[in-house]
Structure formats: structure tokens, C-alpha cells
Design an enzyme around this catalytic site. Structure first.
Site, PDB file in Angstrom:
ATOM      1  N   LYS A 146       0.855  -1.197   0.000  1.00 28.01           N
ATOM      2  CA  LYS A 146       0.000   0.000   0.000  1.00 28.01           C
ATOM      3  C   LYS A 146       0.890   1.245   0.000  1.00 28.01           C
ATOM      4  O   LYS A 146       1.489   1.586   1.014  1.00 28.01           O
ATOM      5  CB  LYS A 146      -0.924   0.057   1.215  1.00 28.01           C
ATOM      6  N   GLY A 177       6.721   4.690   8.455  1.00 31.27           N
ATOM      7  CA  GLY A 177       5.868   5.864   8.592  1.00 31.27           C
ATOM      8  C   GLY A 177       6.016   6.475   9.973  1.00 31.27           C
ATOM      9  O   GLY A 177       7.040   6.316  10.637  1.00 31.27           O
ATOM     10  N   SER A 178       4.973   7.157  10.400  1.00 28.59           N
ATOM     11  CA  SER A 178       5.032   7.927  11.646  1.00 28.59           C
ATOM     12  C   SER A 178       4.849   7.030  12.873  1.00 28.59           C
ATOM     13  O   SER A 178       4.307   5.919  12.776  1.00 28.59           O
ATOM     14  CB  SER A 178       3.936   8.982  11.635  1.00 28.59           C
ATOM     15  N   GLY A 203       2.483   3.790  13.368  1.00 31.92           N
ATOM     16  CA  GLY A 203       3.255   2.575  13.645  1.00 31.92           C
ATOM     17  C   GLY A 203       2.713   1.834  14.869  1.00 31.92           C
ATOM     18  O   GLY A 203       2.637   0.598  14.891  1.00 31.92           O
ATOM     19  N   GLU A 244       9.686   0.971  10.716  1.00 30.44           N
ATOM     20  CA  GLU A 244      10.691   2.017  10.434  1.00 30.44           C
ATOM     21  C   GLU A 244       9.989   3.340  10.697  1.00 30.44           C
ATOM     22  O   GLU A 244       9.155   3.773   9.896  1.00 30.44           O
ATOM     23  CB  GLU A 244      11.149   1.935   8.972  1.00 30.44           C
ATOM     24  N   CYS A 285      13.267  10.794   7.510  1.00 34.38           N
ATOM     25  CA  CYS A 285      13.272  10.220   8.860  1.00 34.38           C
ATOM     26  C   CYS A 285      14.650  10.425   9.482  1.00 34.38           C
ATOM     27  O   CYS A 285      14.791  10.584  10.686  1.00 34.38           O
ATOM     28  CB  CYS A 285      12.939   8.741   8.799  1.00 34.38           C
ATOM     29  N   GLU A 324       9.826  15.516  16.010  1.00 32.25           N
ATOM     30  CA  GLU A 324      10.170  15.423  14.590  1.00 32.25           C
ATOM     31  C   GLU A 324       9.321  16.444  13.824  1.00 32.25           C
ATOM     32  O   GLU A 324       8.091  16.414  13.905  1.00 32.25           O
ATOM     33  CB  GLU A 324       9.867  14.012  14.075  1.00 32.25           C
TER      34      GLU A 324
HETATM   35  P1  NAD Z   1       2.093   8.115   8.140  1.00 30.86           P
HETATM   36  O1  NAD Z   1       2.348   7.258   9.324  1.00 30.86           O
HETATM   37  O2  NAD Z   1       1.055   9.152   8.220  1.00 30.86           O
HETATM   38  O3  NAD Z   1       1.695   7.190   6.892  1.00 30.86           O
HETATM   39  C1  NAD Z   1       2.478   6.094   6.486  1.00 30.86           C
HETATM   40  C2  NAD Z   1       1.604   5.093   5.766  1.00 30.86           C
HETATM   41  O4  NAD Z   1       0.660   4.551   6.695  1.00 30.86           O
HETATM   42  C3  NAD Z   1       0.774   5.703   4.628  1.00 30.86           C
HETATM   43  O5  NAD Z   1       0.739   4.780   3.564  1.00 30.86           O
HETATM   44  C4  NAD Z   1      -0.599   5.848   5.260  1.00 30.86           C
HETATM   45  O6  NAD Z   1      -1.666   5.834   4.345  1.00 30.86           O
HETATM   46  C5  NAD Z   1      -0.645   4.615   6.149  1.00 30.86           C
HETATM   47  N1  NAD Z   1      -1.619   4.687   7.247  1.00 30.86           N
HETATM   48  C6  NAD Z   1      -2.238   5.783   7.767  1.00 30.86           C
HETATM   49  N2  NAD Z   1      -3.054   5.415   8.787  1.00 30.86           N
HETATM   50  C7  NAD Z   1      -2.939   4.070   8.909  1.00 30.86           C
HETATM   51  C8  NAD Z   1      -3.505   3.103   9.797  1.00 30.86           C
HETATM   52  N3  NAD Z   1      -4.370   3.451  10.754  1.00 30.86           N
HETATM   53  N4  NAD Z   1      -3.128   1.812   9.658  1.00 30.86           N
HETATM   54  C9  NAD Z   1      -2.236   1.433   8.708  1.00 30.86           C
HETATM   55  N5  NAD Z   1      -1.675   2.306   7.835  1.00 30.86           N
HETATM   56  C10 NAD Z   1      -2.024   3.603   7.933  1.00 30.86           C
HETATM   57  O7  NAD Z   1       3.509   8.712   7.725  1.00 30.86           O
HETATM   58  P2  NAD Z   1       3.840   9.730   6.551  1.00 30.86           P
HETATM   59  O8  NAD Z   1       3.371  11.093   6.940  1.00 30.86           O
HETATM   60  O9  NAD Z   1       3.390   9.158   5.253  1.00 30.86           O
HETATM   61  O10 NAD Z   1       5.454   9.678   6.552  1.00 30.86           O
HETATM   62  C11 NAD Z   1       6.238  10.427   7.413  1.00 30.86           C
HETATM   63  C12 NAD Z   1       6.754   9.591   8.563  1.00 30.86           C
HETATM   64  O11 NAD Z   1       7.432   8.445   8.081  1.00 30.86           O
HETATM   65  C13 NAD Z   1       7.769  10.341   9.406  1.00 30.86           C
HETATM   66  O12 NAD Z   1       7.517  10.130  10.776  1.00 30.86           O
HETATM   67  C14 NAD Z   1       9.089   9.696   9.009  1.00 30.86           C
HETATM   68  O13 NAD Z   1      10.107   9.804   9.987  1.00 30.86           O
HETATM   69  C15 NAD Z   1       8.672   8.296   8.759  1.00 30.86           C
HETATM   70  N6  NAD Z   1       9.653   7.611   7.913  1.00 30.86           N
HETATM   71  C16 NAD Z   1      10.501   6.711   8.478  1.00 30.86           C
HETATM   72  C17 NAD Z   1      11.482   6.080   7.709  1.00 30.86           C
HETATM   73  C18 NAD Z   1      12.464   5.102   8.316  1.00 30.86           C
HETATM   74  O14 NAD Z   1      13.134   4.415   7.562  1.00 30.86           O
HETATM   75  N7  NAD Z   1      12.591   5.019   9.629  1.00 30.86           N
HETATM   76  C19 NAD Z   1      11.576   6.369   6.344  1.00 30.86           C
HETATM   77  C20 NAD Z   1      10.701   7.285   5.795  1.00 30.86           C
HETATM   78  C21 NAD Z   1       9.732   7.906   6.586  1.00 30.86           C
END
Ligand code: NAD
Length: 477
Positions: free
Chosen positions: A175, A227-228, A232, A249, A283, A380
Site C-alpha cells: 500500500k 511511517g510515523s 506505527g 521504520e 526520517c 520530529e
Molecule cells: P504516516 O504514518 O502518516 O503514513 C504512512 C503510511 O501509513 C501511509 O501509507 C498511510 O496511508 C498509512 N496509514 C495511515 N493510517 C494508517 C492506519 N491506521 N493503519 C495502517 N496504515 C495507515 O507517515 P507519513 O506522513 O506518510 O510519513 C512520514 C513519517 O514516516 C515520518 O515520521 C518519518 O520519519 C517516517 N519515515 C521513516 C522512515 C524510516 O526508515 N525510519 C523512512 C521514511 C519515513
């Protein structure tokens, strides 16, 4: 344009309730409209991946590796389209879009090689201390995996998951982020071009509803999420319900430690790359600057001058050093932090404001002498915002660096290599750069400690994340 979903080797329009409107962030304009997947379509994708699993994991590693090599080749063939798409949907400068594509290609090539190596040692002898028995172990494909990714490095983050998962013999439901759903469609197009067996790679688009439905689906054997932190945690809860493994991650608030013996101009270059690359939406952004008090004033002066020369603009019209923030929500979030900084009375050396509309541009920003309890020091931000503090001893620098809820990466800049290695050992993070830009090689690992996540991607560890270990013991009697 193909329909948005790719399930069991077929393109489909989404039938769910979520509407996606990916934008051109340089203009703040919608560039496409897509419908997210329905619960039934997610179920179809997981079922297709389950049906494809047996035949796919029965292929030899060389056969799977051949597909992965072809993925790398097809990515290269689509170079100009992929550069344009990343500039248009992510707002990445051309050279950054190119680095991302090279990274994705290197990832598929690397895991093609690891897949081929699996054939050499399917069973590894395990020496036993007890006589009369013999044992060996085998690393087997974990099964059907759900992959959920964010929008900041769509080509790369997805490659870091798809390539090792397919190499290990897993089948996949990916996704992409609702912000950049067009970019990962290329992986489905390549799967179609290559004749990848139907169901091996499925892509469902959507936002939180689709992400939540995928992570809660009982048909998965593993979930890998980038993601966030708040999302997570939800994903981890869903995985706990099914007692299944999860890789997370997550976010970061990483330090860059600059010592008095460094070359100031070189340090300025690395500091800027550490918080302005991808407009700071990393990130791994090293957004907490710890600088030795003896050089702090002159370093910050050079840094401020260099940032004021940075070319910020629409990457589709000109050669730029930094583009816009990728989505409006992120732009609003960064502006909120500028307001918090004003409320907290922080010293702003440069930036701290939005740049000319249209588009979601902000100026590279530096705050100096930021107190340890400031929200800007601890949280962050995910934008080109640097917070600086001064230190007088190595021990103080280390304590300040480790005083964070996150633990993703750190950079140490010093001519004293013994000191840099000492710090590298003591920093509570997953990856340390010494006198370097943030170079991530596919052979090294990626992942964090503390609040930055669970598990590792890349290298052999990235492959192991999609494998299950089995031991076989027999009596020799
Ligand atoms: P986000 O957590 O909002 O979204 C990430 C993904 O999760 C998206 O595809 C989103 O649609 C999905 N999502 C949203 N709600 C969900 C739920 N309830 N259940 C399952 N999936 C859901 O993050 P973002 O704003 O897209 O990305 C930014 C974040 O990602 C930052 O915190 C950044 O640090 C982190 N990030 C981490 C790494 C790493 O390698 N550690 C790499 C890139 C980004």
C-alpha cells in the site's frame, strides 16, 4: 493512465470510499484523482498473494533473482518518466530524484544477487556438541507480507521492502501513500511487462482506512511498515491481535555533532545536506546540531550565509537545491512549528517563514541556543528546520545527542578519528556517519533503536526480515 489497483496480475479501479488527490506541491494543484481500494479488494489482493505463494517460493533463488534483475533493468528504462513523476508529485529536485532512482535500482540488483546465493546453501549444517545427532537449518520464505509505506521516498522505501521480500520467496501486498500513489504504480507496470506470476506483487491504494484494513487482515504472515510513530503503534496493535511479526521504520530527531577540529566549510555542506535534502522530509534528518562552543559562532555564521544562497523553487522549471514540501498537511505542520518557535521565543538565525505562493515552499531555517525542553528540539518536524545547541566537552555532546526518544541515525564531524569512533560506539542509534554525507549503501543495514522502530532493512538483515528459520535434527543411530 492505468487504473489504480493491481491485483492478481489485473488492473482495477478502486471501489472503496477513500478519494485520493495527489498534487503537484510546487503549484499546490491536484494532478490526478483515484479511488481507494474497498475491503473486498484488499481481501482479493491478500487471497491472490496466498495463492501465488506456493509456486513463487518453490522457484529457485536464481529464477527469482532473474526477475529482480529485470526489475532493475526496467526501472532504468523508465528513468526519464520516473524523474519527471518524482519532481511533479514529490517536488524533488532532479538530482535528488535521480539519486532515489539509482538507489531503487541498486536495491533490486543487490537482492537479485542474494536470491541467487540462496541456491548454494539451502541447508546449512549446524555443528552439535552432543554426539549421535546431526542438524541443519534452512531459511524459508515467511509467507504473504503486507507492506505499508510513506510519501517521502516512495520509489526507495518500496524497493527496500519489495526486493528482499520477493528475493526471499514471499508474495506481497503493497500500500503506497495516498500522497504519492502514482509513483509505485511503476512497480505494477514492470510486473506486468515482465510477466511476473499473477498475485506475487499486488498494489492497493488508499489512505488510513485501506492501511488499517490491510494491517488488520488475518491472511498476512508479516507486516512491514514505514511511517510515523502514531500510525506505527496502531499497526503494531493490529499485528499483536494476530501474533505476527512486524517491522517498524519510524521517525527520528537525529543529532549531528560538530567538533572544533573540523573543516568549517565542509561541515556546513554536510549540515545542510543533513536537514535540507528532500526539503528536510527525511526520517534520518540530522535536525539537532550540537556544535563545540569554540567554533559555534563562526560555523553558524557560515551556515546562515550558505542557506541564504540556497536555490529554492519549482524543480520542473529550474535547477534547484531544494523543492517544496510534498503535501499541504506537511506544509501546515512546518508553519505550525514556526509559530511554536515564536511563542517559545527561540532565536531564529535565518528562515522561519513560508515562501511565495503558489506551492508549499518554506525557507531553510535555523534556530540557535534551543533549550532542551523546547518542542522544536524534541519533536520530529519533517521540514528544513535545524535546531542548534553548543557543548564544551565530548561527554556533554554525547549526553545531549542521546537525550532523545528517538534513535535512528547520527553524524559525527571531527578530524580526530579515534574520538569519532568512540562516539559511534556510544551513540544510541542504528546508523552513524563519520565525516560523511548521509550515504546509505544497500549492503549496510537501515533501522532505528528506541522510538525509531523495530527491525532492520537492507543488507542480509533486510532479507532475513522476510525469512523464517527452520532447524532439522536427526538421530544418527
Ligand atoms: P504516516 O504514518 O502518516 O503514513 C504512512 C503510511 O501509513 C501511509 O501509507 C498511510 O496511508 C498509512 N496509514 C495511515 N493510517 C494508517 C492506519 N491506521 N493503519 C495502517 N496504515 C495507515 O507517515 P507519513 O506522513 O506518510 O510519513 C512520514 C513519517 O514516516 C515520518 O515520521 C518519518 O520519519 C517516517 N519515515 C521513516 C522512515 C524510516 O526508515 N525510519 C523512512 C521514511 C519515513
Amino acid at each position: 493512465m492505468n487504473p489504480a489497483l493491481y491485483i492478481n496480475g489485473q488492473w482495477q479501479d478502486g471501489q472503496g470510499d477513500e478519494q485520493l488527490s495527489p498534487c503537484d506541491p510546487s503549484l499546490g494543484q491536484v494532478i490526478a484523482r483515484l479511488q481507494g481500494a474497498s475491503a473486498q479488494q484488499i481481501d482479493l489482493a491478500v487471497t491472490a498473494a496466498r495463492q501465488a505463494l506456493g509456486p513463487w517460493r518453490s522457484l529457485s533463488g536464481s529464477q527469482r533473482g532473474h526477475y529482480l534483475h529485470s526489475f532493475a533493468h526496467e526501472l532504468e528504462r523508465r528513468r526519464s518518466t520516473l524523474l519527471e513523476l518524482q519532481m511533479r508529485n514529490n517536488g524533488k529536485p532532479r538530482h535528488e530524484a535521480s539519486v532515489d532512482l539509482d538507489d531503487a535500482i541498486a536495491t533490486f540488483t543487490y537482492y537479485a544477487g542474494l536470491a541467487q546465493q540462496l541456491d548454494a546453501t539451502p541447508n546449512r549444517e549446524v555443528p552439535l556438541s552432543a554426539p549421535g545427532f546431526q542438524a541443519h537449518c534452512r531459511a524459508e520464505a515467511l509467507g504473504v507480507v503486507g507492506l505499508i509505506v510513506p510519501w517521502n521516498f516512495p520509489l526507495v522505501t518500496s524497493a527496500w521492502k519489495i526486493a528482499p521480500a520477493l528475493a526471499a520467496g514471499c508474495t506481497v501486498v503493497l500500500k503506497p501513500s495516498e500522497v504519492t500513489p502514482l509513483i509505485e504504480q511503476v512497480y505494477a507496470e514492470i510486473a506486468e511487462t515482465l510477466g511476473l506470476p499473477p498475485g506475487v506483487l499486488n498494489i492497493v491504494v488508499g489512505a488510513s482506512t485501506v492501511g488499517a484494513a490491510l494491517s488488520a487482515h488475518p491472511g498476512l504472515d508479516k507486516l512491514s511498515f514505514t511511517g510515523s510513530n502514531p500510525v506505527g503503534q496502531k499497526v503494531m496493535h493490529s499485528c499483536a491481535e494476530h501474533c505476527r511479526p512486524v517491522t517498524l521504520e519510524l521517525g527520528g530527531k537525529s543529532p549531528i555533532l560538530v567538533f572544533e577540529d573540523c573543516d568549517l566549510d565542509q561541515a556546513v555542506e554536510w549540515i545542510i545536506a543533513g536537514f535540507c535534502w528532500n526539503a528536510g522530509q527525511m526520517c534520518s534528518a540530522t535536525s539537532r546540531l550540537l556544535v563545540h562552543e569554540a567554533i559555534a559562532d563562526s560555523l553558524l555564521q557560515r551556515l546562515t550565509q550558505a542557506l541564504e544562497r540556497l536555490r529554492v523553487g519549482n524543480p520542473q522549471h529550474q535547477e534547484v537545491d531544494m523543492g517544496p514540501l510534498t503535501c499541504e498537511a506537511q506544509y501546515r505542520k512546518v508553519l505550525d512549528y514556526f509559530a511554536i518557535a515564536r511563542d517559545e521565543g527561540l532565536v531564529c538565525l535565518t528562515g522561519g517563514e513560508a515562501l511565495a505562493e503558489p506551492g508549499w515552499f518554506v525557507s531553510p531555517t535555523v534556530y540557535d541556543q534551543v533549550p532542551g525542553d523546547s518542542r522544536l528540539w524534541r519533536e520530529e518536524i519533517f521540514g528544513p528546520v535545524l535546531c542548534a545547541r553548543r557543548f564544551s566537552t565530548e561527554a556533554e555532546a554525547l549526553a545531549l545527542a542521546n537525550d532523545s526518544a528517538f534513535g535512528l541515525v547520527a553524524t559525527v564531524i571531527s578530524a580526530d578519528l579515534a574520538r569519532a569512533e568512540r562516539l559511534a560506539a556510544a551513540l544510541e542509534v542504528g546508523h552513524v556517519w563519520i565525516n560523511s554525507i548521509q550515504a546509505v549503501f544497500v549492503e549496510t543495514s537501515w533501522g532505528g533503536t528506541k522510538g525509531s522502530g523495530i527491525g532492520r532493512e537492507l543488507g542480509p538483515w533486510g532479507l532475513a526480515a522476510y525469512q523464517s528459520l527452520k532447524h532439522v535434527t536427526r538421530c544418527l543411530g
